[in-house]
Enzyme design. Sequence first.
Site, mmCIF file in Angstrom:
data_model
loop_
_atom_site.group_PDB
_atom_site.id
_atom_site.type_symbol
_atom_site.label_atom_id
_atom_site.label_comp_id
_atom_site.label_asym_id
_atom_site.label_seq_id
_atom_site.Cartn_x
_atom_site.Cartn_y
_atom_site.Cartn_z
ATOM 1 N N ASP A 1 -1.066 -34.631 12.807
ATOM 2 C CA ASP A 1 -2.029 -35.586 12.287
ATOM 3 C C ASP A 1 -1.303 -36.570 11.365
ATOM 4 O OD1 ASP A 1 -4.099 -34.218 13.529
ATOM 5 O OD2 ASP A 1 -4.668 -33.099 11.730
ATOM 6 N N TYR B 1 0.825 -1.219 0.000
ATOM 7 C CA TYR B 1 0.000 0.000 0.000
ATOM 8 C C TYR B 1 0.852 1.260 0.000
ATOM 9 C CZ TYR B 1 -4.367 -2.549 0.698
ATOM 10 O OH TYR B 1 -5.449 -3.349 0.529
ATOM 11 N N GLU C 1 0.849 -29.834 16.197
ATOM 12 C CA GLU C 1 0.106 -29.211 15.093
ATOM 13 C C GLU C 1 -1.145 -28.446 15.536
ATOM 14 O OE1 GLU C 1 -0.981 -31.863 11.869
ATOM 15 O OE2 GLU C 1 -2.289 -30.381 10.948
#
Lengths: 364, 364
Positions: free
Chosen positions: A249, A99, A197
């Site tokens: 996982d 920006y 995780e």
Amino acid sequence: MSTKQDDELAKERLVDLAVEFYDQFAAGEVPRMNIPTRTKSNIVFDEDSKVWVYGDRTSTRSANSVRGARKLLKASYAIEFLVNQLEEDRSSTLRELYYLSESWDNEEAQFNSQDESNQLIEDLEIVSKVTREDFHMRPEESGATLMGPLELREQTRRGEREIHCQKDVGEGGYQIPNNPDTIDFLDHDIDFVLCVETGGMRDRLVENGFDTDYNCLVVHLKGQPARATRRITKRLHDELDLPVVVFTDGDPWSYRIYGSVAYGSIKSAHLSEYLATPEARFVGIQPEDIVEYDLPTDPLADSDINALESELEDPRFETDYWTEQIELQLDLEKKAEQQALAARGLDFVTETYLPDRLSTMGVL
Amino acid sequence: MSTKQDDELAKERLVDLAVEFYDQFAAGEVPRMNIPTRTKSNIVFDEDSKVWVYGDRTSTRSANSVRGARKLLKASYAIEFLVNQLEEDRSSTLRELYYLSESWDNEEAQFNSQDESNQLIEDLEIVSKVTREDFHMRPEESGATLMGPLELREQTRRGEREIHCQKDVGEGGYQIPNNPDTIDFLDHDIDFVLCVETGGMRDRLVENGFDTDYNCLVVHLKGQPARATRRITKRLHDELDLPVVVFTDGDPWSYRIYGSVAYGSIKSAHLSEYLATPEARFVGIQPEDIVEYDLPTDPLADSDINALESELEDPRFETDYWTEQIELQLDLEKKAEQQALAARGLDFVTETYLPDRLSTMGVL
């Protein structure tokens, strides 16, 4: 908020780049910048540091086209902004930079998209061999936390803070700052670092007192870990000589999470030596656990199968262990989450699963 | 980790539900559970509490079908689990509950999907008038932070912690725990509470010292705020009598973020009195700012237009202010992010934009 030397070095390297353009102009050459080619085929294993880094192939950004000239113009403006930022001891986000370019006097130097400014900052990191953090560029979100027997000192803009990551924090833990190089490790009683995780599992370990019972530092990865999280993990390993294990996982996306802690990513191979912990070991749900512990599972989706097959081709997963596990998973056609261990009771993970796995691995 | 009285009340209410089933059986009736209908058409504005709550329409879960009977069986097992959890002063995540049901002796009581167990916990919240937090059910991720002149005491499983949210924390701030009702406010020097959507802007405000210059408490919302974040915001307003303002991007999704802080959501209208801060005011990027400050914008996508049109129909946005702003935005066909203020320089937001807006609103 990095050290003064880091700031000076970053400034010097940035100015060197600008000087190089200047010298090329002065010598009557077309200005250019050489950077390593950033593709899978150009990453190689570095035997010394045990991480994957870019190989010898390079690409050139040259001012021999309008497009190329505009890129170098943008680089020059960005360099000026970064040097000013370092001089004023300020910082900004990648989004702010995008920006902010709207306020630059030369419209040709303004970025057309944030992809463009992000890419430029990565190029500058690679060419200057200085990390984005040392340019004082902050990520949009950091957000991971630590909990465990670690006492540290953080340099903040408001002065130094000494914090014990069990005694001085709430249940939420200690929030890792955007630039963890502002941290000094003062004292600790840690036997190993356990990167986790999911938030649900992080909270389970903390509720069950796993960090106090086993003297471990629980690092919450929050899915794919931010750079700050990977950096502090590496520093804990290198500076305190601590084993690091990664608990995720049991699916291909989680193996990539482990991979990003251990090996780094293709996108940031120039940072592997700064961010990757090649000695980190996997203590996540393994396909063989699905069988051994009869865990609740979900079937593999097509995207899971594709990801697993692509991991079989990935040099970072080319070990007997990973080949065996991934082939077993493709055979089982199943995946399981770390919280699936709750099917055996809420204490199974801390009383049985992790102690067994960590003993077998020699960490306990 | 809530208070003992909260735990007792939650247990009592849960046992009452089971007793009700029992009494229905004993009276020869088909067991059933009545709950409010959870649709947009059944939310009404409560003049007393100034929040949107469920109306009079109810639906019945009855054991007059196999499907219905199975639902009540699952409810009974879940109630037993929750009562035990409260007695043992433990907690668990919604995901763990789903997996844990696999260990229940009656296979018919096991959940088929997490949607099913999530929905049941919401039903139990509504019928028992006790929040999930008081059942000791944790969310998967919380993660928002506070920074500002607030001293608090948090009850943790490891004892009490007294923390000043500027002096005792690093740059990352104080991490809100999953259940913020474990917090007591000890002392403060806060003039107003500023909830901020993005991490980049939160870091900007902290770097620029806005919390110290203006005695404000910066609450990082992290996008759509977690329940814990909304709850602590409400408590700061109610207990410390502080004005609350919400600073977001200028797009329909961000107006919903403001809406969820101020009015609550349709999904959790039963919790509005616990989570919503109807006095919270919007200090986010307004469509008129896009014009006034000539901000960098993106064009509205079709999904943005649909969301804006749906907000025009939403009773929670039926004010002159919102109608005007939303219609202006549909007219402009543009949206802007809060970090777009950086196009006017990195200090514009803290030196001009926020002071101007907050003065106009009478907060400063």
